[in-house]
Write an enzyme that holds these catalytic residues in place. Sequence first.
Site, PDB file in Angstrom:
ATOM      1  N   TYR A  37      -6.832   4.262   6.230  1.00  0.00           N
ATOM      2  CA  TYR A  37      -5.517   4.062   5.596  1.00  0.00           C
ATOM      3  C   TYR A  37      -4.884   5.404   5.258  1.00  0.00           C
ATOM      4  O   TYR A  37      -3.720   5.661   5.575  1.00  0.00           O
ATOM      5  CB  TYR A  37      -5.700   3.213   4.333  1.00  0.00           C
ATOM      6  CG  TYR A  37      -4.414   2.847   3.629  1.00  0.00           C
ATOM      7  CD1 TYR A  37      -3.576   1.863   4.148  1.00  0.00           C
ATOM      8  CD2 TYR A  37      -4.050   3.465   2.439  1.00  0.00           C
ATOM      9  CE1 TYR A  37      -2.395   1.515   3.493  1.00  0.00           C
ATOM     10  CE2 TYR A  37      -2.880   3.116   1.786  1.00  0.00           C
ATOM     11  CZ  TYR A  37      -2.054   2.140   2.312  1.00  0.00           C
ATOM     12  OH  TYR A  37      -0.888   1.801   1.662  1.00  0.00           O
ATOM     13  N   SER A  38      -5.668   6.276   4.613  1.00  0.00           N
ATOM     14  CA  SER A  38      -5.128   7.565   4.208  1.00  0.00           C
ATOM     15  C   SER A  38      -4.701   8.389   5.431  1.00  0.00           C
ATOM     16  O   SER A  38      -3.633   9.011   5.428  1.00  0.00           O
ATOM     17  CB  SER A  38      -6.170   8.323   3.376  1.00  0.00           C
ATOM     18  OG  SER A  38      -5.602   9.471   2.814  1.00  0.00           O
ATOM     19  N   LYS A  69      -1.430   7.153   6.715  1.00  0.00           N
ATOM     20  CA  LYS A  69      -0.281   7.476   5.859  1.00  0.00           C
ATOM     21  C   LYS A  69       0.027   8.986   5.877  1.00  0.00           C
ATOM     22  O   LYS A  69       1.190   9.369   5.786  1.00  0.00           O
ATOM     23  CB  LYS A  69      -0.528   6.966   4.434  1.00  0.00           C
ATOM     24  CG  LYS A  69      -0.658   5.440   4.338  1.00  0.00           C
ATOM     25  CD  LYS A  69       0.583   4.699   4.847  1.00  0.00           C
ATOM     26  CE  LYS A  69       0.556   3.212   4.549  1.00  0.00           C
ATOM     27  NZ  LYS A  69       1.728   2.487   5.047  1.00  0.00           N
ATOM     28  N   SER A 109       2.548   6.034   1.447  1.00  0.00           N
ATOM     29  CA  SER A 109       1.748   5.668   0.270  1.00  0.00           C
ATOM     30  C   SER A 109       1.370   6.955  -0.450  1.00  0.00           C
ATOM     31  O   SER A 109       1.386   8.044   0.145  1.00  0.00           O
ATOM     32  CB  SER A 109       0.476   4.945   0.740  1.00  0.00           C
ATOM     33  OG  SER A 109      -0.494   4.913  -0.281  1.00  0.00           O
ATOM     34  N   ASN A 155       8.182  -0.851   7.520  1.00  0.00           N
ATOM     35  CA  ASN A 155       7.405  -1.215   6.324  1.00  0.00           C
ATOM     36  C   ASN A 155       6.040  -1.816   6.653  1.00  0.00           C
ATOM     37  O   ASN A 155       5.100  -1.664   5.869  1.00  0.00           O
ATOM     38  CB  ASN A 155       8.228  -2.214   5.489  1.00  0.00           C
ATOM     39  CG  ASN A 155       7.395  -2.894   4.440  1.00  0.00           C
ATOM     40  OD1 ASN A 155       7.073  -2.298   3.406  1.00  0.00           O
ATOM     41  ND2 ASN A 155       7.006  -4.141   4.685  1.00  0.00           N
TER      42      ASN A 155
HETATM   43  P1  NAD Z   1       1.645  -7.107   2.176  1.00  0.00           P
HETATM   44  O1  NAD Z   1       0.342  -7.339   2.849  1.00  0.00           O
HETATM   45  O2  NAD Z   1       1.970  -7.861   0.925  1.00  0.00           O
HETATM   46  O3  NAD Z   1       2.843  -7.312   3.193  1.00  0.00           O
HETATM   47  C1  NAD Z   1       2.829  -6.728   4.465  1.00  0.00           C
HETATM   48  C2  NAD Z   1       3.669  -7.547   5.412  1.00  0.00           C
HETATM   49  O4  NAD Z   1       3.550  -6.956   6.710  1.00  0.00           O
HETATM   50  C3  NAD Z   1       3.173  -8.989   5.513  1.00  0.00           C
HETATM   51  O5  NAD Z   1       4.269  -9.879   5.560  1.00  0.00           O
HETATM   52  C4  NAD Z   1       2.393  -8.982   6.820  1.00  0.00           C
HETATM   53  O6  NAD Z   1       2.328 -10.259   7.451  1.00  0.00           O
HETATM   54  C5  NAD Z   1       3.182  -7.967   7.642  1.00  0.00           C
HETATM   55  N1  NAD Z   1       2.390  -7.362   8.720  1.00  0.00           N
HETATM   56  C6  NAD Z   1       1.087  -6.987   8.680  1.00  0.00           C
HETATM   57  N2  NAD Z   1       0.713  -6.504   9.874  1.00  0.00           N
HETATM   58  C7  NAD Z   1       1.790  -6.594  10.699  1.00  0.00           C
HETATM   59  C8  NAD Z   1       2.027  -6.265  12.047  1.00  0.00           C
HETATM   60  N3  NAD Z   1       1.043  -5.763  12.825  1.00  0.00           N
HETATM   61  N4  NAD Z   1       3.251  -6.486  12.567  1.00  0.00           N
HETATM   62  C9  NAD Z   1       4.246  -7.013  11.805  1.00  0.00           C
HETATM   63  N5  NAD Z   1       4.071  -7.360  10.515  1.00  0.00           N
HETATM   64  C10 NAD Z   1       2.872  -7.141   9.962  1.00  0.00           C
HETATM   65  O7  NAD Z   1       1.689  -5.526   1.893  1.00  0.00           O
HETATM   66  P2  NAD Z   1       2.631  -4.686   0.905  1.00  0.00           P
HETATM   67  O8  NAD Z   1       1.838  -4.331  -0.290  1.00  0.00           O
HETATM   68  O9  NAD Z   1       3.932  -5.342   0.740  1.00  0.00           O
HETATM   69  O10 NAD Z   1       2.757  -3.347   1.770  1.00  0.00           O
HETATM   70  C11 NAD Z   1       3.928  -3.028   2.506  1.00  0.00           C
HETATM   71  C12 NAD Z   1       3.866  -1.551   2.874  1.00  0.00           C
HETATM   72  O11 NAD Z   1       3.769  -0.765   1.680  1.00  0.00           O
HETATM   73  C13 NAD Z   1       2.653  -1.183   3.728  1.00  0.00           C
HETATM   74  O12 NAD Z   1       3.023  -0.205   4.684  1.00  0.00           O
HETATM   75  C14 NAD Z   1       1.697  -0.598   2.707  1.00  0.00           C
HETATM   76  O13 NAD Z   1       0.766   0.305   3.280  1.00  0.00           O
HETATM   77  C15 NAD Z   1       2.652   0.103   1.763  1.00  0.00           C
HETATM   78  N6  NAD Z   1       2.087   0.340   0.431  1.00  0.00           N
HETATM   79  C16 NAD Z   1       1.721  -0.686  -0.388  1.00  0.00           C
HETATM   80  C17 NAD Z   1       1.185  -0.405  -1.651  1.00  0.00           C
HETATM   81  C18 NAD Z   1       0.757  -1.484  -2.605  1.00  0.00           C
HETATM   82  O14 NAD Z   1       0.205  -1.154  -3.698  1.00  0.00           O
HETATM   83  N7  NAD Z   1       0.970  -2.750  -2.324  1.00  0.00           N
HETATM   84  C19 NAD Z   1       1.037   0.922  -2.063  1.00  0.00           C
HETATM   85  C20 NAD Z   1       1.424   1.935  -1.200  1.00  0.00           C
HETATM   86  C21 NAD Z   1       1.953   1.635   0.042  1.00  0.00           C
END
Ligand code: NAD
Length: 260
Positions: A155-156, A159, A142, A89
Amino acid sequence: MNNGIGLQGRRVLVTGGAHGIGLAITEAFVAAGAAVHVCDIDTDWLTALKVKLPAVHQSVADVSDEKQVDALFAELASRWGTLDALVNNAGISGPTCAIEDTMLVDWHKTLAVNLTGHFLCTRRAVPMLKAAGGGSIVNMSSAAGRMGFPLRSAYSASKFGIAGLTATWAIELGPAGIRVNSILPGMVAGERQERMMAIKARSYGIAQEELRQRMLSKVSMRRMVSAQDIANQVLFICSDAGAAISGQSLSVCGNLEHLS
Ligand code: NAD
């Protein structure tokens, strides 16, 4: 939604599991009776997790750092020996800017966390999943992994890369009983979404609310999704109810038609 079928006692690693979507996934697995280990880079979020869910094991680990990932899996191997599910994740947003302004360092960092992180964790998880007789890998992608996302090249790209890893690993690992799928969230309501919309609205020179309405007008269901919506899907895929699902990229987005 009863999607915890067969998850009682299963051993699950959630990367980036201390905040946001990862935290919702962690909580959902715990509620389903699974044993959960979370790795995260942010010690404040891990401390908060310890208070909230003291039974969840945790490690400070950067998924893009080979040595830290090796140490994480050495710990898992000595405590559990086997693993039933890996949820890749952890991910970062990367730079929000035009391609001609994108710095190489930001490009590398985004791919390192979002793509190399999946590779490093999966490489170490596979022997433990095989030792369990099979299991499930969920890669967090994503909507930007199936369509272009202006001002978010790195980012794109990261993903879209996950789609290749998911399709490849599903073929490689299927005979060992390991299922590999990716989830493609759309606009997930929460702090990160607000932060990213604020940056992008500034880049476009419009109000954040205008950008929100523009983006929502491209969602067929005219709504954001919740972290819980994503967690429900992850649990379903990892549960016995998802036992026939592999090699799929599953969108949870209210049918996002276009990214702006
Ligand atoms: P967030 O920033 O709220 O949480 C991400 C978590 O990952 C945090 O706890 C952070 O500390 C941890 N993290 C970051 N870099 C790290 C690393 N190098 N090693 C270990 N941990 C790490 O983000 P989110 O919105 O919860 O996103 C989670 C996933 O979902 C991501 O892969 C993101 O790309 C994907 N995503 C999110 C959204 C959105 O709208 N929020 C949409 C599509 C995809």
